[in-house]
Design a protein around this motif. Structure first.
Motif, short mmCIF file in Angstrom:
data_model
loop_
_atom_site.label_atom_id
_atom_site.label_comp_id
_atom_site.label_asym_id
_atom_site.label_seq_id
_atom_site.Cartn_x
_atom_site.Cartn_y
_atom_site.Cartn_z
N ASP A 93 0.88 -1.18 0.00
CA ASP A 93 0.00 0.00 0.00
C ASP A 93 0.91 1.22 0.00
O ASP A 93 1.57 1.52 0.99
CB ASP A 93 -0.89 -0.06 1.25
CG ASP A 93 -1.76 1.17 1.41
OD1 ASP A 93 -1.69 2.08 0.56
OD2 ASP A 93 -2.52 1.22 2.40
N SER A 123 -2.92 6.03 -4.50
CA SER A 123 -4.10 6.86 -4.29
C SER A 123 -3.80 8.29 -4.70
O SER A 123 -2.67 8.75 -4.55
CB SER A 123 -4.44 6.82 -2.81
OG SER A 123 -5.47 7.71 -2.54
N SER A 134 -5.51 10.52 -3.20
CA SER A 134 -6.05 11.19 -2.01
C SER A 134 -5.04 12.09 -1.30
O SER A 134 -5.32 13.25 -1.00
CB SER A 134 -6.54 10.15 -1.00
OG SER A 134 -7.73 9.57 -1.46
N LYS A 135 -3.88 11.55 -1.00
CA LYS A 135 -2.91 12.29 -0.20
C LYS A 135 -2.04 13.15 -1.09
O LYS A 135 -1.69 14.27 -0.73
CB LYS A 135 -2.05 11.32 0.63
CG LYS A 135 -2.83 10.20 1.33
CD LYS A 135 -3.75 10.69 2.42
CE LYS A 135 -4.84 9.72 2.84
NZ LYS A 135 -4.47 8.40 3.29
N ARG A 145 -12.59 10.19 -4.12
CA ARG A 145 -12.60 8.73 -4.20
C ARG A 145 -12.01 8.20 -5.51
O ARG A 145 -12.73 7.76 -6.40
CB ARG A 145 -14.01 8.13 -3.96
CG ARG A 145 -14.76 8.65 -2.77
CD ARG A 145 -13.94 8.68 -1.48
NE ARG A 145 -13.38 7.39 -1.16
CZ ARG A 145 -12.09 7.23 -0.82
NH1 ARG A 145 -11.25 8.25 -0.76
NH2 ARG A 145 -11.65 6.03 -0.53
#
Ligand SMILES: *Cc1c(COP(=O)(O)O)cnc(C)c1O
Length: 388
Positions: free
Chosen positions: A206, A237, A239-240, A248
């Protein structure tokens, strides 16, 4: 009517944040001004050029229909290019990249493709809870690998018993690591590749924090290692990296047969990522990257401020090399929970008790750097006044 929840729901670990939430609400009621270092959700907005791309994309009727499948080819090509530039790794955009509705979605669903009841999944602890939750939903059993400071927060693969290895289908690792901020080097990744190949265990890294790094020390990708693509995949992702947690979107990449399994699970329960969000994400990956540089420098200033402030008031903290978390040892004589409670009651400072993320997190608290500099300054002033 009485409803019986499924066994899998009763197996969910107790939500340790309930007590913290209660205390937080109590403090708010008393009028205490809370500085929230608890949640790992970026406080800054998504960069303007990405929002502009979204505005344009939303006017395109082609994106109003079911997106289906592994993601827009253009999105996957953008990921392929980004990967090549960032890590020097070649990915076949058609078969080795799959879009996700946030990486959490993929991390939580991958088990359904490979885990049967009785199978074991190797999960780190303390950790992001979703690796284990996915195991529970799939009816498997998690074997927890402690992440200890004396091992640089890397799991000790040699200590995993032979019987467990034989039953294990997947191993989750997460570098750069939430919550410990530990980073993996090539040597560790090489050992994980060997471990996966030797025992026929799928390796999953991850890499949600691969772009949140400091002092120019870029984390490497697991897929940079020779043979990694034969045994595993990596989750990423937006996201960060681009402050897009609310949008999403993320992706999985690496071994095509592993991705095929994830894809089969997904195509029967979801219908893909909204096309306009994929279009905006193409802009994020292909567009100017100075916004990411800016995001890193903001976190770096916050990191320096809070770690210095903690250090001056007697805390033992290491400056993280990556992630936006400070994983701090609690003052002597206190448990994680006692520390979090005292910080909240005496200073209105909210943090996460390390043991909420796994038993080996006991003795630590996590501060998330998603708080602006003025508030960190205020927090440091308040920290000075606490007597431990
Ligand atoms: C934030 C985070 C993610 C990313 O979640 P998204 O679903 O992509 O928003 C994944 N793993 C870890 C460890 C995280 O902290």
């Amino acid at each position: 009517m009485k409803f019986d929840y499924s066994d899998r729901l009763s197996q969910l670990p107790p939500y340790v944040f309930i007590e913290i939430d209660r205390k937080k609400k109590e403090a708010v009621k008393q009028g205490i001004d809370i500085i929230d270092f608890g949640v790992g959700d970026p406080d800054l907005p998504t960069p303007q050029h990405i929002r502009d791309a979204m505005k344009r994309a939303i006017e395109e009727p082609k994106y109003h229909r079911y997106p289906f499948g592994p993601g827009l080819l253009e999105f996957r090509k953008a990921i392929g290019r980004w990967y090549k530039v960032r890590f020097g790794v070649e990915l076949d955009s058609e078969n080795e990249i799959h879009a996700l509705i946030g990486s959490k979605e993929g991390i939580g669903h991958i088990h359904l493709a490979f885990v049967n009841p009785g199978d074991v999944v190797l999960c780190p602890e303390p950790a992001y809870p979703v690796y284990n939750i996915g195991t529970i939903y799939a009816g498997g059993t998690s074997y927890f690998m402690p992440l200890l400071e004396e091992n640089d927060f890397l799991p000790d693969l040699d200590s995993i018993p032979e019987k467990i290895r034989a039953k294990a289908k997947m191993i989750f690792i997460n570098y750069p690591n939430n919550p410990t901020a530990g980073c993996a080097n090539k040597d560790f990744f090489r050992r994980v590749v060997d471990f996966g190949r030797k025992h026929n265990i799928i390796v999953i890294n991850d890499a949600a924090y691969s772009e949140i790094y400091y002092d120019g020390k870029k984390p490497i990708s697991f897929l940079e290692l020779p043979g990694a693509k034969e045994v595993g995949i990596e989750f990423h992702s937006l996201s960060k990296t681009y402050n897009m947690t609310g949008w999403r979107i993320g992706w999985a990449c690496g071994n095509r047969d592993i991705l095929k399994g994830l894809s089969m699970v997904k195509e029967n329960i979801d219908s893909g990522v909204f096309g306009a969000i994929q279009a905006a994400s193409i802009e994020a990956l292909n567009g100017p990257q100075d916004c990411v540089e800016e995001i890193r420098s903001i976190y770096q200033r916050r990191r320096d401020m809070l770690s210095e402030g903690l250090g001056k008031t007697g805390w033992k903290v290491k400056r993280p090399e990556a992630t936006f978390y400070i994983w701090a040892r609690v003052p002597e004589g206190y448990s994680s929970l006692q520390t979090v409670e005292k910080l909240l009651e005496k200073a209105g400072i909210l943090s996460t008790p390390g043991n909420a993320l796994g038993p080996s997190g006991e003795g630590y608290v996590r501060f998330s750097l998603t708080v602006d500099e003025n508030r960190i300054k205020e927090a440091v002033d308040r920290l000075r006044k606490i007597k431990w």
